[in-house]
Each structure stands twice: as structure tokens, then as C-alpha cells.
Design an enzyme around this catalytic site. Structure first.
Site, PDB file in Angstrom:
ATOM      1  N   GLU A   1      18.809 -11.709  -3.842  1.00  0.00           N
ATOM      2  CA  GLU A   1      19.699 -12.619  -4.142  1.00  0.00           C
ATOM      3  C   GLU A   1      21.026 -12.048  -3.773  1.00  0.00           C
ATOM      4  OE1 GLU A   1      18.865 -15.485  -4.955  1.00  0.00           O
ATOM      5  OE2 GLU A   1      17.151 -15.404  -6.219  1.00  0.00           O
TER       6      GLU A   1
ATOM      7  N   LYS B   1      28.817 -16.740  -7.207  1.00  0.00           N
ATOM      8  CA  LYS B   1      28.301 -17.903  -7.620  1.00  0.00           C
ATOM      9  C   LYS B   1      29.087 -18.521  -8.456  1.00  0.00           C
ATOM     10  CE  LYS B   1      24.195 -19.397  -9.689  1.00  0.00           C
ATOM     11  NZ  LYS B   1      22.868 -19.217 -10.155  1.00  0.00           N
TER      12      LYS B   1
ATOM     13  N   ARG C   1      19.198 -32.150 -28.917  1.00  0.00           N
ATOM     14  CA  ARG C   1      19.807 -32.770 -27.715  1.00  0.00           C
ATOM     15  C   ARG C   1      20.930 -31.728 -27.447  1.00  0.00           C
ATOM     16  NH1 ARG C   1      18.776 -37.441 -30.815  1.00  0.00           N
ATOM     17  NH2 ARG C   1      17.081 -38.873 -30.016  1.00  0.00           N
TER      18      ARG C   1
ATOM     19  N   HIS D   1       9.925 -13.219  -7.576  1.00  0.00           N
ATOM     20  CA  HIS D   1      10.800 -14.329  -6.968  1.00  0.00           C
ATOM     21  C   HIS D   1      11.654 -13.627  -5.902  1.00  0.00           C
ATOM     22  CE1 HIS D   1      13.341 -17.866  -6.827  1.00  0.00           C
ATOM     23  NE2 HIS D   1      14.648 -17.089  -6.979  1.00  0.00           N
TER      24      HIS D   1
ATOM     25  N   GLU E   1      25.102 -29.520  -7.840  1.00  0.00           N
ATOM     26  CA  GLU E   1      24.340 -29.234  -6.543  1.00  0.00           C
ATOM     27  C   GLU E   1      24.236 -30.612  -5.782  1.00  0.00           C
ATOM     28  OE1 GLU E   1      21.094 -26.582  -6.759  1.00  0.00           O
ATOM     29  OE2 GLU E   1      20.201 -27.542  -4.979  1.00  0.00           O
TER      30      GLU E   1
ATOM     31  N   LYS F   1      21.756 -23.655 -14.424  1.00  0.00           N
ATOM     32  CA  LYS F   1      20.373 -24.163 -14.156  1.00  0.00           C
ATOM     33  C   LYS F   1      19.217 -23.713 -15.011  1.00  0.00           C
ATOM     34  CE  LYS F   1      20.181 -25.408  -9.378  1.00  0.00           C
ATOM     35  NZ  LYS F   1      19.734 -25.170  -8.024  1.00  0.00           N
TER      36      LYS F   1
ATOM     37  N   ARG G   1      26.181 -26.281  -3.530  1.00  0.00           N
ATOM     38  CA  ARG G   1      25.553 -25.437  -4.298  1.00  0.00           C
ATOM     39  C   ARG G   1      23.908 -25.195  -3.717  1.00  0.00           C
ATOM     40  NH1 ARG G   1      24.989 -25.133 -10.897  1.00  0.00           N
ATOM     41  NH2 ARG G   1      23.374 -23.476 -10.988  1.00  0.00           N
TER      42      ARG G   1
ATOM     43  N   HIS H   1      14.815 -20.033   0.038  1.00  0.00           N
ATOM     44  CA  HIS H   1      14.211 -20.400  -1.401  1.00  0.00           C
ATOM     45  C   HIS H   1      12.904 -21.219  -1.199  1.00  0.00           C
ATOM     46  CE1 HIS H   1      17.026 -17.975  -3.495  1.00  0.00           C
ATOM     47  NE2 HIS H   1      16.563 -18.326  -4.794  1.00  0.00           N
TER      48      HIS H   1
HETATM   49  N1  LIG Z   1      18.396 -20.603 -13.105  1.00  0.00           N
HETATM   50  C1  LIG Z   1      18.851 -20.182 -11.948  1.00  0.00           C
HETATM   51  O1  LIG Z   1      19.671 -20.266 -11.350  1.00  0.00           O
HETATM   52  C2  LIG Z   1      17.708 -19.188 -11.201  1.00  0.00           C
HETATM   53  C3  LIG Z   1      18.245 -18.406 -10.108  1.00  0.00           C
HETATM   54  C4  LIG Z   1      17.509 -17.616  -9.564  1.00  0.00           C
HETATM   55  C5  LIG Z   1      16.181 -17.307 -10.284  1.00  0.00           C
HETATM   56  N2  LIG Z   1      15.758 -17.873 -11.308  1.00  0.00           N
HETATM   57  C6  LIG Z   1      14.531 -17.726 -11.956  1.00  0.00           C
HETATM   58  O2  LIG Z   1      14.551 -16.295 -12.462  1.00  0.00           O
HETATM   59  C7  LIG Z   1      13.001 -15.937 -12.684  1.00  0.00           C
HETATM   60  C8  LIG Z   1      12.920 -14.626 -12.044  1.00  0.00           C
HETATM   61  O3  LIG Z   1      13.967 -13.740 -12.764  1.00  0.00           O
HETATM   62  P1  LIG Z   1      13.654 -12.098 -13.061  1.00  0.00           P
HETATM   63  O4  LIG Z   1      13.391 -11.614 -11.636  1.00  0.00           O
HETATM   64  O5  LIG Z   1      14.550 -11.904 -13.874  1.00  0.00           O
HETATM   65  O6  LIG Z   1      11.896 -12.145 -13.775  1.00  0.00           O
HETATM   66  P2  LIG Z   1      11.517 -11.980 -15.199  1.00  0.00           P
HETATM   67  O7  LIG Z   1      12.441 -12.543 -16.281  1.00  0.00           O
HETATM   68  O8  LIG Z   1      10.006 -12.189 -15.294  1.00  0.00           O
HETATM   69  O9  LIG Z   1      11.798 -10.261 -15.609  1.00  0.00           O
HETATM   70  C9  LIG Z   1      11.186  -9.387 -14.800  1.00  0.00           C
HETATM   71  C10 LIG Z   1      10.169  -8.094 -15.580  1.00  0.00           C
HETATM   72  O10 LIG Z   1      11.174  -7.302 -16.070  1.00  0.00           O
HETATM   73  C11 LIG Z   1      11.125  -7.362 -17.464  1.00  0.00           C
HETATM   74  N3  LIG Z   1      12.342  -6.895 -17.886  1.00  0.00           N
HETATM   75  C12 LIG Z   1      13.461  -7.425 -18.071  1.00  0.00           C
HETATM   76  N4  LIG Z   1      14.739  -6.725 -18.298  1.00  0.00           N
HETATM   77  C13 LIG Z   1      13.896  -5.534 -18.416  1.00  0.00           C
HETATM   78  C14 LIG Z   1      14.705  -4.397 -18.774  1.00  0.00           C
HETATM   79  N5  LIG Z   1      16.009  -4.266 -18.993  1.00  0.00           N
HETATM   80  N6  LIG Z   1      13.893  -3.079 -18.766  1.00  0.00           N
HETATM   81  C15 LIG Z   1      12.629  -3.324 -18.372  1.00  0.00           C
HETATM   82  N7  LIG Z   1      11.983  -4.646 -18.100  1.00  0.00           N
HETATM   83  C16 LIG Z   1      12.827  -5.427 -17.975  1.00  0.00           C
HETATM   84  C17 LIG Z   1      10.593  -8.636 -17.719  1.00  0.00           C
HETATM   85  O11 LIG Z   1      10.130  -8.542 -19.094  1.00  0.00           O
HETATM   86  C18 LIG Z   1       9.440  -8.713 -16.680  1.00  0.00           C
HETATM   87  O12 LIG Z   1       8.361  -8.207 -16.937  1.00  0.00           O
HETATM   88  C19 LIG Z   1      12.236 -16.939 -11.874  1.00  0.00           C
HETATM   89  O13 LIG Z   1      11.609 -17.708 -12.724  1.00  0.00           O
HETATM   90  C20 LIG Z   1      13.593 -17.893 -11.168  1.00  0.00           C
HETATM   91  O14 LIG Z   1      12.893 -19.139 -10.752  1.00  0.00           O
HETATM   92  C21 LIG Z   1      16.640 -18.953 -11.908  1.00  0.00           C
HETATM   93 ZN   LIG Z   2      16.547 -16.982  -6.535  1.00  0.00          ZN
END
Ligand SMILES: NC(=O)c1ccc[n+]([C@@H]2O[C@H](COP(=O)([O-])OP(=O)(O)OC[C@H]3O[C@@H](n4cnc5c(N)ncnc54)[C@H](O)[C@@H]3O)[C@@H](O)[C@H]2O)c1
Ligand SMILES: [Zn+2]
Length: 440
Positions: free
Chosen positions: A261, A303, A197, A341, A313, A219, A317, A324
Site C-alpha cells: 500500500e 490518504k 445506529r 491482502h 469515493e 471505510k 478516492r 485492488h
Molecule cells: N478499510 C480500508 O480502507 C482498508 C484498506 C486496506 C485494507 N483493508 C482491509 O484490511 C485487512 C488486512 O489488514 P491487515 O493486513 O492488517 O491484516 P490482519 O488484520 O489480518 O493482521 C495481520 C496479522 O497480523 C496479526 N497482528 C496484527 N498486529 C500485530 C502485531 N502488532 N504483532 C503481531 N501480530 C499482529 C493479526 O492478528 C493477523 O494475524 C483486509 O481485510 C483488507 O480488506 C481495509
Molecule cells: Zn488495500
């Protein structure tokens, strides 16, 4: 450019007007932050704190050595996310993984579980284990390495985290550490929110996307076959540690995806930042460290302000979701992970801008500037050709922003840097936008 502002002091109190009616929220920054320059001798470790009371916003800040190429890399910039007793710091800077104290001060208990993936583990796992344990023999660290990719952000893969935590007999006083991009951050955060939890967790984001957006604000969640991020929780970390050096190993396409972003923050609430990006996109694309650090800091500040005012939100927010709703339709309709993304969000921003223009809410010049900056960032300016109007509509119907059957959207309205979150728009404009971007 970046280095010229090495002694920026955010000394103003930007007044944020957030007026809301039942289904519409208008956000406007009435007076932009003023910027003053201080002699180097006055520079202290940068610290920005955002405090909010109802709709009032107060920013207290000293210096921003993250902009200062000559500043000691040992001094992180700190952006505080102010959420009462759930407040936490975001540390931003170069070489921070080599400063064990920054991590260790936020570890509760003696057990740590690092959640990472098979790409990041060979690059940074040892370094993070070392930072957690050096001079700290009482702490023991376990890790779980997940497969890499958005398509693994699901319940089956999440179970591996719980399996590891239970097999390792981790108790309530353990700390989960998310080491990776947004996928790992979202999954680890959700695991931390639900294991026993709720246990402590720390974010170490390693992509631009996660450093400017997903690691901040609490989030967390996973995807469902029928839609993205449909299962999750609001759960704040103890701290966020952004070591900008981790971006040196990031593939170029991922780098650009994160800039979608960054561009979003400029469009929804920070015209000055957008203008800075127009001048510095080339520096960002060529990974100029000072430009990157400034973009990360400014994004986190934006942010943090929004999250402090509207953690769960209820309105404000939601404006962080510019592009998106269209973007999620692309990700879901096209298959998770085919487009990144940020790439989907970039096309979504163009569609939201097109619709805003059709409604007569923004000038064409803003639409043109959006196209130009996205092209500079090598990001898409239209959805994939295989997307149809029906694909958009079916995914948008289950969007979380549907209330009482009405799809609310974030649209641009007024001068650069202003947006609305509203269900009060002419449906014809949405139809026209969908038909303008889809062949069938
Ligand atoms: N929680 C939130 O508020 C929020 C906001 C925006 C996006 N998201 C989520 O985030 C995700 C996208 O995140 P992302 O774009 O970071 O993608 P990701 O986590 O898939 O990373 C992208 C790629 O880069 C690789 N990678 C990461 N760091 C690295 C580094 N330093 N060197 C080499 N390779 C590296 C990863 O292994 C992956 O292959 C989505 O699922 C999206 O829904 C969440
Ligand atoms: Zn986003």
C-alpha cells in the site's frame, strides 16, 4: 535518508488537478510539496492539516519530529483528516500507548468496548486497558476477542461484537476501540457504525497495512462469500492512534504486505515518495524506526488528502485502489487469507502496470521499477499459478467499480506518480494482460 530530513516542513500548497468526466478521472499533482529545513529550535509538535474546498487543496504544516531519532518519543506527529465536523487526528509515534491522555481525550461516555483478536490480546490488551483506565476510575472497559484471520471477517463473527455490546448493556454514549490490524479495524468500525445506529470509535492499528491505509478514511465492512468487503459503511473514527512500537512484534510477511500500500501511494500520486522508497526499501524491511515512521506519516498524509477531497469515493478516492481489482480477484478466487491482502495487491499492481504499458500509457521503465521495488520488498510480482482467466473475470464482474456493466480500472498514465480511473480503455489490453499472467 530519513534522519536527514528531521526538520522537514511541508510549506507548499501542492495544487491538485482533478478533472473528471462521466467515467474518467485524471489526477495530477502539479507542483510537488517543497521541503524546507528549519533549525531544531523551531520544532514544535508536528501538526499537519489538510483543508479542501472543492478541488483546491491547502496543506499547513509545521515540523515532523517523527523523522528525528533524537526527538522526544513523547511528542507524536499529528496528521489531521479534515472532514468538517467529522475531522479527526491521527497520532503517529513511538511509545504512544504509554500516553493515556492521547486515548482518554477521545473516549466519550463511561463505557468502552475493545474489539481485538486472540493474537493481539496477549500482546497489547492489558496495555490498552491500562491506558484507558489509569487515573480515570469512572470508565469501565469490556472486551471481545475474535478469532484471528481474514476468513473470520464475516457476519457470523461480527455478531459476537453485537452480542457482547448488548449483553454488557452498552448505551449510545459508549466508545468502541479497534485494537489490531485491518481485519479488526474494518469489523469494529462496521460494528460501531451499526450498533444503536452508530457509536463512537477509536482505531489503534497494529500492522503496517492498517497504519498506512485501513485505519484512515472511514471505510468499514466485512466480506461476503461472493466477494470481499461487499457489506459495509463509511464511518469515521474519533481518532487514530499509531504506536509504531507495535510493529516490533509483527511477522515479516505481514510487514512486507503493508508496504504494497505504501508503494501504491507513490505510484498513484507521489513520485517523490516512490523515489524515497526506492532508496529506503532496505531500511523499511529491516524495520529502521525512522524510515518506518516516515513511510507511515507520508502514507497517512496522502490518504488524508484524498479522503478530504472525496470521502464517499465519487472518483478521486477510487485511485487508492490501484491493483485492488486484480488483487481482490486473487483473494476471492484463491480463498481469503491464503495470500495476504498486500501480496494480492502487489501482484495486482504489476497486472495494472502491464495493462497500462500495453495501452501505451506508461514507459517500460516504470514497469521495471515496479518489479524491482516489489522484489526488494519480497512481494509477489505475478498472481498464483492456479489463477485462471475465468477466475479473474467472474470475480471482477461483481467488483464495486462496475458501473452500467462497464468495469472501471485504476491504470497508470503518464510520468511516474500519475494515474487514471477509467472505463475508457481497449478491452483487448485487459484480455492480453489476463492471458499473459494466467496459464489457462
Ligand atoms: N478499510 C480500508 O480502507 C482498508 C484498506 C486496506 C485494507 N483493508 C482491509 O484490511 C485487512 C488486512 O489488514 P491487515 O493486513 O492488517 O491484516 P490482519 O488484520 O489480518 O493482521 C495481520 C496479522 O497480523 C496479526 N497482528 C496484527 N498486529 C500485530 C502485531 N502488532 N504483532 C503481531 N501480530 C499482529 C493479526 O492478528 C493477523 O494475524 C483486509 O481485510 C483488507 O480488506 C481495509
Ligand atoms: Zn488495500
Amino acid at each position: 535518508m530519513a534522519s536527514a530530513a528531521n526538520a522537514i516542513s511541508l510549506s507548499a500548497s501542492p495544487r491538485l488537478a482533478a478533472s473528471s468526466s462521466s467515467d474518467q478521472l485524471v489526477v495530477r499533482l502539479q507542483s510537488p510539496s517543497s521541503v524546507s529545513f528549519r533549525p531544531r529550535s523551531e520544532l514544535k509538535p508536528a501538526r499537519l492539516s489538510v483543508a479542501s474546498r472543492a478541488n483546491r487543496l491547502r496543506i499547513c504544516a509545521t515540523a515532523a519530529p517523527v523523522m528525528d531519532k533524537a526527538a522526544s518519543p513523547k511528542v507524536p506527529t499529528i496528521v489531521d483528516v479534515d472532514l468538517g465536523d467529522r475531522s479527526y487526528p491521527i497520532y503517529i509515534g513511538s511509545n504512544l500507548l504509554d500516553q493515556p491522555e492521547l486515548l482518554q481525550r477521545h473516549v466519550h461516555g463511561k463505557r468502552v468496548l475493545i474489539v481485538t483478536n486472540e493474537t493481539i490480546a496477549p500482546l497489547y490488551l492489558d496495555k490498552v486497558v491500562h491506558a484507558l483506565t489509569v487515573g480515570n476510575p469512572n470508565v469501565s472497559v469490556d472486551h471481545v476477542i475474535l478469532p484471528d484471520g481474514e476468513k473470520y471477517k464475516n457476519m457470523d463473527v461480527l455478531t459476537k461484537v453485537f452480542d457482547k455490546a448488548i449483553e454488557s448493556r452498552l448505551d449510545r454514549r459508549c466508545t468502541f476501540v479497534a485494537l489490531g490490524g485491518g481485519v479488526i479495524g474494518d469489523m469494529c468500525g462496521y460494528a460501531a457504525a451499526s450498533y444503536l445506529r452508530g457509536v463512537n470509535f477509536i482505531q489503534i492499528p497494529t500492522t503496517v497495512m492498517s497504519q498506512v491505509d485501513s485505519s484512515v478514511g472511514g471505510k468499514t465492512g466485512i466480506n461476503h462469500r461472493l466477494g470481499k468487503n461487499l457489506i459495509g459503511a463509511f464511518y469515521q473514527p474519533q481518532s487514530v492512534l499509531i504506536d509504531t512500537d507495535t510493529l516490533n512484534t509483527l511477522p515479516e510477511r505481514e510487514l512486507a504486505s503493508g508496504f504494497a500500500e505504501v508503494i501504491k501511494y507513490g505510484l498513484i500520486r507521489d513520485a517523490e515518495f516512490f523515489e524515497w522508497q526506492e532508496k529506503n526499501m532496505h531500511a523499511l524491511m529491516s524495520r529502521d524506526p525512522a524510515a518506518l515512521a516516515y513511510a507511515i506519516k507520508r502514507s497517512c498524509e496522502n490518504k488524508a488528502e484524498v479522503v478530504s477531497l472525496d470521502e464517499k469515493e465519487s472518483g478521486l478516492r477510487a485511485t487508492l485502489n490501484l491493483g485492488h481489482t486484480f488483487g481482490h480477484a486473487i483473494e476471492t478466487g484463491f480463498g481469503y487469507g491464503v495470500w495476504l491482502h498486500g501480496e494480492a495487491v502487489a501482484a495486482g499492481i504489476v497486472m495494472a502496470a502491464d495493462m497500462s504499458h500495453r495501452l501505451g500509457w506508461i514507459d517500460e521503465s516504470i514497469v521495471t521499477r515496479i518489479h524491482n521495488i516489489l522484489k526488494q520488498a519480497k512481494l509477489p510480482t505475478a498472481p498464483p499459478e492456479t489463477m485462471t482467466v475465468e477466475m479473474f473475470k467472474s470475480v471482477m464482474a461483481v467488483d464495486k467499480k462496475v458501473a452500467d456493466g462497464l468495469l472501471r480500472l485504476i491504470l497508470l498514465k503518464g510520468p511516474l506518480g500519475n494515474c487514471v480511473f477509467t472505463g475508457d480503455y481497449d478491452r483487448k489490453a485487459l484480455e492480453e494482460t489476463l492471458h499473459a499472467f494466467c496459464k489457462s
